[in-house]
Design a protein around this motif. Structure first.
Motif, short mmCIF file in Angstrom:
data_model
loop_
_atom_site.label_atom_id
_atom_site.label_comp_id
_atom_site.label_asym_id
_atom_site.label_seq_id
_atom_site.Cartn_x
_atom_site.Cartn_y
_atom_site.Cartn_z
N GLN A 308 115.65 -11.99 -55.61
CA GLN A 308 116.18 -13.24 -55.06
C GLN A 308 117.43 -13.68 -55.80
O GLN A 308 118.39 -14.18 -55.20
N GLN A 309 117.44 -13.49 -57.13
CA GLN A 309 118.62 -13.90 -57.90
C GLN A 309 119.85 -13.07 -57.49
O GLN A 309 120.96 -13.59 -57.42
N LEU A 310 119.63 -11.80 -57.21
CA LEU A 310 120.73 -10.93 -56.79
C LEU A 310 121.21 -11.27 -55.39
O LEU A 310 122.42 -11.17 -55.10
N ASP A 311 120.30 -11.67 -54.53
CA ASP A 311 120.66 -11.96 -53.13
C ASP A 311 119.78 -13.08 -52.59
O ASP A 311 118.82 -12.84 -51.86
N PRO A 312 120.08 -14.34 -52.95
CA PRO A 312 119.23 -15.46 -52.55
C PRO A 312 119.00 -15.51 -51.04
O PRO A 312 119.95 -15.45 -50.25
N ASN A 313 117.73 -15.61 -50.68
CA ASN A 313 117.31 -15.71 -49.28
C ASN A 313 117.76 -14.50 -48.47
O ASN A 313 117.81 -14.56 -47.24
N GLU A 327 125.08 -23.35 -58.25
CA GLU A 327 124.61 -22.27 -59.12
C GLU A 327 123.10 -22.30 -59.27
O GLU A 327 122.49 -23.36 -59.50
N ILE A 328 122.49 -21.13 -59.17
CA ILE A 328 121.04 -20.99 -59.33
C ILE A 328 120.75 -20.44 -60.72
O ILE A 328 121.32 -19.43 -61.13
#
Length: 467
Positions: A308-313, A327-328
């Motif tokens: 998810q961090q690499l490609d949120p949603n 920013e996440i």
């Protein structure tokens, strides 16, 4: 199986050389080509004559694979590249079907009941070992491991792939630590960053976690995070949150009983119910929560990991960013005194269903060997967007420890891997436990007595009640 794979690859080389020759070649060149091909085949045959004879005519030329959306193993274009390379190397074609976590289990169970299950499936031990393996649907694939494999593969990951009677129902490929995430941009605006350690990605304490939720709630006037409980999808997030807040556990050490009916877990649930910024939402599961976090409806997510961090949603609009560009920040779950959390681990790999076809089983084993223990393993791992369960493959001759060396996010996320806790997802009656967990959260979210609910639903889980 490694030797059989080597044999098949050598045979492919032989056929390829023959196909590339033409009638206009000189007789000397043709003789040399044929001699080299025969020599190559003979070398393998000398070492593995018995295996070759056994494999001849008993390896199917096609197999089926069903895969859950594990990173880009849920992406058709990516998987097509991987399976095409396998087909080119072995001549075995692969038909792939893509599952999701909404109805994937039901689809698999329906197929198994009808005797129409796939040859291969990609998922974690909670399904392959504790569910389908325990129900007698899986093939023991322990023959795929030699002493070198056992030394190379992360011991905790490998242990989770064995059944209680010693059968190996899953060959692990990748692993990760599940975590939570916050909208750092909003937290900064709300003055809530003081309650956490950004460098270590941990909370100062459970009290500070709740203070941060309150600060963001007062700043936005809306729910900050959701205890999603519409089903079992992504339920590792709520389990880890509740267990870590005051030091509770989910199951006992030998994985024979559930222990979530404790004072520590009850206290965590009481605190979440009382928090202004936390809502219990029976209309969503983990995937829905991720979408709401990405869209900015929520500013905290409990169902998070490196993929998810690499490609949120899975939106493809930028690593570590929400839809609006906020920013996440990925975070470990809060603990009472800020001590090390225990994160739920994710382990994914391949298992084989016993459909009574030895040729299909043999071909499926070759697929596993190719993806998990060959020069192609690096591609299989990076497709999953997780961490490899081993540093080397092919009897230690191929190093895959540096496949994420150039990825800053993966390297940063590695700080959480030290917090991996017990892989309790293989506890007895696991399917029943997951059902009882989200039903318990629904009852509590609608005003049910917490102490009574945790006792009732943990007991139901121990008794194997899944409906």
């Amino acid at each position: 199986m490694k030797k059989i794979l080597a044999l098949l690859l050598a045979m492919v080389m032989v056929f390829g050389l023959a196909a590339c020759s033409s009638s206009t070649d000189s007789s000397d060149a043709a003789d040399d080509t044929e001699a080299e091909a025969v020599e190559t085949e003979a070398e393998v045959e000398t070492e593995t004559e018995a295996e070759a004879d056994e494999a001849d005519g008993e390896v199917a030329d096609s197999i089926t694979l069903w895969t859950y959306p594990i990173g880009n193993w849920g992406d058709e274009a990516t998987v097509n590249e991987l399976t095409a390379a396998f087909t080119e190397a072995t001549g075995i074609s692969v038909t792939v079907e893509y599952l999701d976590y909404t109805n994937g289990d039901e689809k698999v169970n329906t197929a198994l009941a009808a005797g129409e299950g796939p040859d291969l499936i990609m998922e974690g031990p909670e399904r392959l070992v504790a569910d389908w393996g325990a129900s007698g649907y899986m093939v023991d694939i322990s023959d795929l491991l030699d002493d070198t494999d056992i030394e190379e593969i992360n011991s905790a990951a490998l242990d989770a792939c064995y059944s209680s009677d010693g059968a190996l129902y899953e060959y692990p490929l990748v692993m990760t630590a599940h975590c939570m995430a916050i909208n750092k941009t909003v937290f900064e605006a709300a003055g809530a960053m003081q309650y956490l350690d950004e460098e270590s990605h941990t909370w100062n304490s459970t009290e500070d976690f709740l203070a941060a939720v309150q600060a963001v709630y007062e700043y936005t006037g809306a729910a900050v995070g959701a205890v999603y409980c519409g089903g079992q999808g992504g339920d590792q997030g709520t389990r880890a949150l509740i267990n870590n807040m005051y030091g509770g556990t989910f199951a006992n050490e030998d994985h024979t009983a559930y222990t979530w009916d404790s004072e520590e877990n009850a206290a965590a649930l009481e605190a979440l119910v009382a928090a202004d910024g936390i809502e219990f939402d029976a209309s969503i599961v983990g995937g829905d929560e991720i979408a709401e976090f990405y869209q900015g409806t929520l500013n905290m997510a409990f169902c998070w990991n490196i993929a998810q961090q690499l490609d949120p949603n899975s939106a493809g609009t930028g690593s570590g960013l929400t839809l609006s560009g906020d920013e996440i920040l990925f975070m470990a779950f809060p603990t009472e005194d800020g001590s090390d959390p225990e994160l739920c681990g994710g382990i994914w790999g391949f298992g084989i269903f016993d459909n009574g076809d030895d040729a299909k089983i043999a071909a499926a084993k070759l697929f596993i060997q190719y993806m998990c223990d060959s020069e192609a393993t690096a591609d299989a791992v990076t497709a999953a967007n997780y961490f490899a369960v081993r540093d080397t493959v092919v009897d230690g001759t191929v190093d895959i420890s540096d496949i994420w060396a150039d990825n800053e996010i993966m390297n940063e996320y590695n700080i959480l891997m030290q917090y991996l806790g017990d892989y309790y997802q293989v506890t007895t009656n696991w399917t029943a436990a997951r059902y009882q967990w989200w039903n318990m959260l629904q009852v509590i979210g609608t005003g049910g007595d917490v102490a009574e609910a945790v006792e009732t639903y943990a007991t139901n889980a121990d008794n194997g009640i899944s409906e």
